[in-house]
Design an enzyme around this catalytic site. Structure first.
Site, short mmCIF file in Angstrom:
data_model
loop_
_atom_site.label_atom_id
_atom_site.label_comp_id
_atom_site.label_asym_id
_atom_site.label_seq_id
_atom_site.Cartn_x
_atom_site.Cartn_y
_atom_site.Cartn_z
N SER A 151 0.88 -1.08 -0.09
CA SER A 151 0.02 0.07 -0.15
C SER A 151 0.84 1.28 0.14
CB SER A 151 -0.81 -0.04 1.21
OG SER A 151 -1.41 1.36 1.41
N ARG A 152 0.88 1.94 -0.95
CA ARG A 152 2.05 3.15 -1.24
C ARG A 152 1.55 4.26 -0.46
NH1 ARG A 152 1.37 1.14 -6.67
NH2 ARG A 152 3.02 -0.31 -6.70
N ILE A 153 0.22 4.35 0.20
CA ILE A 153 -0.24 5.52 0.86
C ILE A 153 -0.53 5.47 1.95
CG2 ILE A 153 -1.93 7.23 0.74
CD1 ILE A 153 -2.13 7.17 -2.22
#
Ligand code: ATP
Ligand code: MG
Length: 481
Positions: A346-348
């Site tokens: 999950s990049r955020i």
């Protein structure tokens, strides 16, 4: 009925090629515009030849024949939206399918509405709680994020999306479940679960089953996004599931082949990338001037035999903010939800996870991956050192906590207690059965005996010294009893 419809111009059907109709006339129409057939079926303009307009049929159109007259409306393609669509099942044109009364709309929105511009957005700063421990701890999702759910058939993709919807109860998040090209049985199962758990009160279901027309299957995700935009622009948080975009790509491939557009990789038309990217752009968090609403997307995609290098999966991976990868081997081993932590990101979300949660879970994922490697390495050895034994036992307990049944979302306070106990090593020495009792019973126990602690955990972003003290007490008392 829509008021002020003005008939603009006429055309004549020249040729019917399954669900693509070639029309002569309509010389001023635009792509994306609605046209009406004499039998009340609708279609929309999808392209042009030198002499003809190409229209995609929305509906069965069984009575349509060559030389029939067609007329087009002045408006671009809009659909009705509004609060009244909650609790309803609608098709791609927002017409109710549940046999109840017609829906009174609040506005009409362009179905291919542009995504909010960069200036209209603000960074994502709040977490969307899924209630799935492995996701909330290791792959946290932010409100406004796009997270791809990807995996082979029957690995629990829909279950993850449905669990997330169930967990939004009393959390003031509007949910939209968009079903694309699936069979009636699986659709009915999802609606059944939502109804049983009282989740339909805050959910809209957009349905385009495998038996619906290809045009409806193609439009369904845009309809869902448009319905969501109405709530997002009124300052609400929205969560949309697209189940699934592989079927959407199939529908578009079928349309493109009939339109005689050249096929590209895996016979998909090249612009399927543009189509999906345009859809994904519509998620996001709006600025305070636009009332701070947000829209989170969970697109679902199928893989074949775990191959995430296929055309549609790679496209979607590149245009989302992370993926939850479901692994059929893990599923077979009974590790459910079968999320492969090695390939999921999950990049955020990591930035919006609460401090308390981050502190307790920052190495849970990594430790679990290491545990699986260790297991493989020690499988053939009869005796292992005491230190290794300890590590294996800790790994087993992580696994036990990460396993979770369907339709049983875990509140954030429960997750904090469980991961606190794990981090403090309180579970390492106890037998599995007792650990299972702890996992199932500790939350109810804490609610009854330590209501202040539960409240403080739910509200607080950080964990105070007082919280820790009470957590210790709570865990010790649970095991005493
Ligand atoms: P499809 O490819 O058909 O869409 P899917 O990947 O969406 O399948 P689901 O329908 O969500 O998978 O789940 C498939 C089966 O896996 C379900 O029938 C259910 O029995 C089982 N399952 C999924 N998640 C869990 C879970 N957390 N615990 C136990 N069983 C589960
Ligand atoms: Mg599914």
């Amino acid at each position: 009925m829509r008021e002020g419809v003005s008939v603009k111009e006429f055309g004549v059907i020249k040729e019917i090629k399954k669900f693509v109709i070639k029309i002569e006339g309509l010389s001023n129409c635009m792509v994306g515009q609605l046209v009406n057939f004499t039998d009340d079926t609708k279609g929309f303009v999808i392209g042009f030849n030198e002499k003809e307009v190409l229209v995609l049929l929305l509906g069965s159109g069984g009575k349509i024949k060559a030389n029939d007259i067609v007329y087009s409306e002045w408006q671009t393609f809009t659909i009705p939206v509004g609060d009244n669509f909650l609790r309803r099942i609608v098709n791609s044109l927002c017409q109710p399918l549940d046999g109840k009364s017609p829906v009174k709309e609040e506005a009409f929105y362009n179905i291919f509405r542009d995504a909010p511009s960069v200036l209209d957005r603000v960074p994502i700063d709040e977490m969307l709680q899924t209630g799935i421990r492995i996701i909330d701890s290791s792959i946290p999702i932010g409100k406004g994020q796009r997270e791809l759910i990807i995996g082979d058939r029957m690995t629990g993709k829909t279950s993850i999306a449905v669990d997330t919807i169930l967990n939004q109860k009393d959390k003031d998040v509007i949910c939209i479940y968009c079903c694309i090209g699936r069979d009636y049985a699986s659709f009915e199962k999802v609606v059944g679960v939502l109804a049983e758990n009282g989740a339909l009160d805050y959910t809209i279901v957009v349905s385009s089953l495998a038996s619906s027309s290809i045009g409806e299957q193609y439009l369904a995700p845009y309809t869902a996004a448009t319905l969501g935009e109405y709530f997002m622009y009124s300052g609400r948080d929205v969560f949309v599931v697209f189940d699934d975009l592989t079927k959407h790509a199939w529908a578009y491939r079928e349309i493109s082949l009939l339109l005689e557009r050249p096929p590209g990789r895996e016979a998909y038309p090249g612009d399927i990338f543009y189509l999906h990217a345009q859809l994904m752009e519509r998620a996001g968090r709006l600025s305070p001037e636009l009332r701070s609403g947000s829209m989170t997307f969970f697109p679902i995609a199928d893989t074949l035999q775990g191959d995430i290098a296929g055309f549609i999966p790679t496209n979607l991976i590149s245009m989302t903010d992370g993926q939850v990868y479901l692994n059929s081997t893990l599923f077979g081993e009974g590790f459910k939800p079968a999320i492969d932590l090695g390939l999921s990101v999950s990049r955020i979300g990591n930035k919006v996870q609460s401090e308390a949660m981050r502190e307790l879970t920052k190495d849970v994922g990594l430790n679990y991956i290491q545990h699986r490697e260790l297991l493989k390495a020690t499988k053939l050895r009869a005796a292992v050192s005491e230190e290794l034994n300890l590590r294996l036992r800790h790994g087993e307990k992580i696994e036990q906590l990460l396993k979770q049944d369907r339709f049983s979302p875990s509140p954030i306070a429960e997750q904090l207690i469980l991961f606190y106990a794990l981090k403090k090593g309180a579970l390492d020495a106890i037998p599995d059965a007792k650990c299972e009792d702890f996992k199932k019973g500790i939350y109810a126990f804490a609610q009854e005996n330590f209501p202040d602690l539960v409240k403080s955990l739910e509200e607080g972003k950080t964990m105070t010294a007082d919280d820790r003290k009470r957590l210790n007490e709570c865990i010790v008392q649970f095991f005493k009893e």
